[in-house]
Design a protein around this motif. Structure first.
Motif, PDB file in Angstrom:
ATOM      1  N   GLU A 226      -9.735  -4.933   2.950  1.00  9.25           N
ATOM      2  CA  GLU A 226      -8.578  -5.313   3.361  1.00  9.25           C
ATOM      3  C   GLU A 226      -8.808  -6.391   4.571  1.00  9.25           C
ATOM      4  O   GLU A 226      -7.819  -7.329   5.022  1.00  9.25           O
TER       5      GLU A 226
ATOM      6  N   ILE B  39      -6.667  -8.721  -3.395  1.00 10.39           N
ATOM      7  CA  ILE B  39      -7.866  -8.452  -3.118  1.00 10.39           C
ATOM      8  C   ILE B  39      -9.062  -8.707  -4.030  1.00 10.39           C
ATOM      9  O   ILE B  39     -10.228  -8.673  -3.585  1.00 10.39           O
TER      10      ILE B  39
ATOM     11  N   LEU C  96      -8.832  -9.517   3.084  1.00  8.44           N
ATOM     12  CA  LEU C  96      -7.356  -9.820   2.456  1.00  8.44           C
ATOM     13  C   LEU C  96      -6.702 -10.324   3.580  1.00  8.44           C
ATOM     14  O   LEU C  96      -5.865 -11.389   3.234  1.00  8.44           O
TER      15      LEU C  96
ATOM     16  N   ARG D 122       1.042  -1.226  -0.036  1.00 12.75           N
ATOM     17  CA  ARG D 122       0.043   0.019   0.083  1.00 12.75           C
ATOM     18  C   ARG D 122       0.976   1.188  -0.008  1.00 12.75           C
ATOM     19  O   ARG D 122       2.316   1.125   0.452  1.00 12.75           O
TER      20      ARG D 122
ATOM     21  N   TYR E 231      -3.002  -4.740  -3.944  1.00 12.96           N
ATOM     22  CA  TYR E 231      -4.172  -4.136  -3.424  1.00 12.96           C
ATOM     23  C   TYR E 231      -4.934  -3.843  -4.909  1.00 12.96           C
ATOM     24  O   TYR E 231      -6.228  -3.294  -4.651  1.00 12.96           O
ATOM     25  N   SER E 232      -4.532  -3.554  -5.683  1.00 14.80           N
ATOM     26  CA  SER E 232      -4.941  -3.118  -7.275  1.00 14.80           C
ATOM     27  C   SER E 232      -4.245  -3.851  -8.228  1.00 14.80           C
ATOM     28  O   SER E 232      -3.047  -4.333  -8.142  1.00 14.80           O
TER      29      SER E 232
END
Length: 253
Positions: free
Chosen positions: A237, A213, A240, A7, A184-185
């Motif tokens: 999260e 995620i 996750l 992140r 995360y992406s």
């Protein structure tokens, strides 16, 4: 077993602390930075000084970063009472902390957000204003337009890729200390994989699990040869971290 958290700076450290509470060692390894658009760039997309429900029925937010980058701006106070629809609980809580008073969470992804909007707002009741980054995942605007809604996207921040992995992350990968990477992406997955390869560490990823995620992120991660890929049950999260804990328990066995 050590985990890398990709992140952006600030958020990474919060997740590292959250993992530490669960007895999981982690290293902050930001691969993206959040950059608010300069005031001069906001001139053409500036938020209205006063929200008029006839033209702005609701705000849409698909990332907490959009709220954070507006912190302290005078436009924020003018919009605080406008209904705000957030993609997930974390984004919704960030909006509440920023001062928004009418916040709804879709507790999911952009498809869940579109379903929530269709359930609570009728087409023709006013424009839906999407506060977003320069790049977005999914086609929320297209999905809403197909259902008859008028949407307007206002870009309030952009994400910038890091030039290199932090030294601590590189050393831990090279030393075979890393068990998993949290992604995360789609863009962070691509960026992490590219930075690892650029550092000559691409082969080490075969020993590492990518805990991601969403399936969209998994698709990008697969291209970089991770040893295992685990997808969270929900795109937030908490899910996750739950996926990470399941993987770590499985690894111990």
């Amino acid at each position: 077993m050590t985990v890398l958290v990709t992140r952006p700076a600030g958020d990474s450290e919060k997740t590292v602390a959250r993992l530490a509470e669960r007895g999981i060692a982690a290293i902050a390894a930001p691969v993206m930075a959040i950059r608010p658009l300069p005031d001069i760039a906001l001139a053409e997309i500036a938020l209205p000084e006063k929200a008029d429900p006839a033209t702005c029925r609701a705000l849409i937010v698909t990332s907490a970063n959009a709220i954070r980058t507006l912190a302290g701006r005078p436009e924020l106070a003018a919009l605080a009472a406008v209904p705000l629809y957030a993609v997930g609980d974390h984004t919704a809580e960030t909006a509440r902390q920023a001062g928004f008073t009418d916040v709804r969470s879709a507790a999911g992804d952009v498809h869940d957000l579109a379903r929530l909007l269709r359930a609570e707002i009728r087409p023709g009741e006013g424009r839906l204003v999407h506060l977003s980054g320069r790049e977005v995942a999914g086609d929320l605007a297209g999905e809403l337009a197909a259902a008859g809604y008028e949407t307007e996207r206002r870009i309030v921040y952009e994400t910038v890729a890091a030039d290199a992995l932090p030294a601590a992350a590189r050393d831990a990968l090279e030393g075979a200390e890393i068990t998993a990477v949290l992604l995360y992406s789609p863009r962070s997955a691509e960026t992490f994989g590219a930075l690892a390869r650029n550092a000559g560490l691409g082969d080490y990823l075969a020993r590492v699990a990518a805990v991601v995620i969403s399936e969209n992120v998994a698709e990008k991660a697969r291209a970089f040869g991770f040893g295992h890929i685990f997808v969270a049950e929900r795109p937030d999260e908490s899910a996750l971290i739950a996926a990470l804990e399941r993987f770590l328990k499985q690894s111990i066995r």
